[in-house]
Design a protein around this motif. Structure first.
Motif, PDB file in Angstrom:
ATOM      1  N   ARG A   1      -8.073   1.402  -2.600  1.00 52.61           N
ATOM      2  CA  ARG A   1      -7.487   1.262  -4.273  1.00 52.61           C
ATOM      3  C   ARG A   1      -6.723   0.144  -3.317  1.00 52.61           C
ATOM      4  O   ARG A   1      -6.335  -0.975  -4.156  1.00 52.61           O
ATOM      5  CB  ARG A   1      -5.931   2.057  -4.319  1.00 52.61           C
ATOM      6  N   GLU A   2      -6.043  -0.012  -1.967  1.00 50.35           N
ATOM      7  CA  GLU A   2      -5.292  -1.380  -1.438  1.00 50.35           C
ATOM      8  C   GLU A   2      -6.712  -2.680  -1.597  1.00 50.35           C
ATOM      9  O   GLU A   2      -6.863  -3.837  -1.883  1.00 50.35           O
ATOM     10  CB  GLU A   2      -5.545  -1.342  -0.251  1.00 50.35           C
TER      11      GLU A   2
ATOM     12  N   ARG B   1      -7.109  -4.043  -4.873  1.00 53.93           N
ATOM     13  CA  ARG B   1      -5.990  -4.766  -5.602  1.00 53.93           C
ATOM     14  C   ARG B   1      -5.867  -6.777  -4.055  1.00 53.93           C
ATOM     15  O   ARG B   1      -6.171  -7.028  -4.884  1.00 53.93           O
ATOM     16  CB  ARG B   1      -4.746  -4.049  -4.587  1.00 53.93           C
ATOM     17  N   GLN B   2      -6.798  -5.964  -3.311  1.00 54.22           N
ATOM     18  CA  GLN B   2      -6.913  -7.369  -2.560  1.00 54.22           C
ATOM     19  C   GLN B   2      -8.310  -8.099  -3.332  1.00 54.22           C
ATOM     20  O   GLN B   2      -8.185  -9.522  -3.415  1.00 54.22           O
ATOM     21  CB  GLN B   2      -7.178  -7.011  -0.839  1.00 54.22           C
TER      22      GLN B   2
ATOM     23  N   MET C   1       0.557  -1.176   0.121  1.00 52.57           N
ATOM     24  CA  MET C   1       0.057  -0.285  -0.066  1.00 52.57           C
ATOM     25  C   MET C   1       0.757   1.640   0.448  1.00 52.57           C
ATOM     26  O   MET C   1       1.770   1.322   0.910  1.00 52.57           O
ATOM     27  CB  MET C   1      -1.095   0.091   1.254  1.00 52.57           C
TER      28      MET C   1
END
Length: 380
Positions: A135-136, A139-140, A1
């Motif tokens: 955003r994280e 992504r996850q 991150m």
């Protein structure tokens, strides 16, 4: 991150003094880009995206010459590549209507001039933290989705290998061949696709019918070799033993289905497999076995398999007969309409008979079969 301190902010304002204040306020904590009007702001964002370093947050004035901040924000939100960049309006407009419109065009926050420096810092930090968290999370989610896709692919592959291993086990104890498995499951798919609308079969149903068809004769593993491999005609007593293979197959699959109980849902696959194994020797007129079912009491999956199995037996070489030409096989199927076969399934077969012939040609076991299948055939 990404760390907040490494974030980039684009400040857009047509007044140099305001830009200078923002530089003094935020320049020590973040990377700052600046633009003095709307077109320049959009160009700066496009260039940054091309370079792989889009801004993490945009501070945007509203009243600018040529293109207002509202228009800039609308353009950003209309583009999928920039829609997720958070925009904070920083403006002298204080009316409720102006603020409302700001949120309507997609801003995440709205601050009025003159602004308090601590407030600007706090709101910037808050929205950057939220943006980085989103955003994280995205992504996850991508990682999770790919993991699920990979596991699903592995499970499907394992299922397919297991199905064909079991089916091959049954076939190796019979006079039939591995080509029989591929041919009949593709015949079943062709019939199911033809009946998709009339019998309300969706893509998942058709796929499960295709997958489960190879298990139609799994019960033959329980038939003694002396009967299963006998080259001549079976005695009445031997035929009664042979007629037990649909029940044996259904029972074996029922045990497998029971293993799922309380753990996961086996879905349509084992249901179709049981139906096909148990009922593919039933006849439309009720003269079949093991239960003497008739008409629509016979599951559709088994009615499809019944025709597919007979067609394949007709066009294939056996120790007790040569392969029949496609035209002759079609004639025999037609004679079985309303007796051996569901008339609607026969109609579907006639509509797809060339598909049947091509499937048989592509998966033929012997040159003799290819020769007979290449002969003239009748059209429905």
């Amino acid at each position: 991150m990404t760390a907040i301190s490494r974030c980039t902010i684009l400040a857009v304002d047509d007044t140099e003094a305001n830009i200078d204040v923002l530089m003094d306020t935020l320049g020590n904590d973040y990377e700052l880009m600046v633009a003095m009007d709307g077109p320049s702001a959009l160009e700066a964002v496009a260039t940054a995206i091309t370079d792989g370093t889009p801004p993490d947050l945009i501070l945007l004035d509203i009243m600018m010459p040529g293109m207002t901040g509202y228009e800039v924000c609308e353009r950003l939100k209309a583009d999928a590549t920039t829609a997720d960049i958070p925009v904070i309006f920083l403006t002298a407009l204080t009316e409720i209507g102006s603020k409302t419109r700001g949120f309507q065009v997609g801003a995440v926050d709205y601050m009025t001039k003159p602004f308090e420096i601590p407030e600007v810092r706090a709101r910037v930090q808050t929205h950057l933290s939220l943006a980085l968290a989103r955003r994280e999370l995205a992504r996850q989610n991508q990682i999770l989705e790919e993991t699920v896709r990979q596991r699903t692919r592995e499970l499907v592959l394992t299922q397919d290998v297991t199905i064909h291993a079991l089916a091959s086990l049954a076939e190796t104890r019979d006079n039939e061949t591995g080509g029989h498995i591929r041919r009949t499951q593709n015949y079943v798919r062709a019939l199911a696709e033809q009946l998709r609308d009339t019998d309300k079969l969706d893509n998942a149903d058709i796929e499960m019918l295709h997958k489960s068809a190879p298990l139609h004769d799994i019960g033959k593993v329980g038939i003694p070799d002396a009967i299963l491999l006998k080259p001549g005609r079976l005695t009445e007593e031997e035929f009664e033993v042979m007629k037990s293979h649909p029940t044996l197959g259904m029972q074996a699959l029922a045990v497998a289905e029971h293993c799922f109980h309380g753990e996961t849902e086996p879905g349509n696959f084992l249901r179709f497999a049981k139906e096909i194994a148990y009922s593919h020797h039933e006849r439309w007129d009720g003269a079949g076995y093991p239960r003497g079912l008739a008409g629509d009491d016979i599951p559709l999956s088994a009615r499809l398999m019944a025709l597919a199995d007979v067609y394949d037996a007709l066009i294939s070489r056996r120790v007790y007969k040569p392969p029949f030409p496609h035209a002759q096989a079609v004639e025999i199927i037609l004679k079985g309409r309303d007796a051996h076969f569901d008339p609607r399934v026969v109609d579907a077969f006639l509509a797809r008979q060339e598909d049947f012939r091509q499937i048989a040609l592509a998966n033929a076991d012997h040159a003799e079969e290819v020769e007979t299948l290449s002969q003239a055939y009748v059209r429905g």
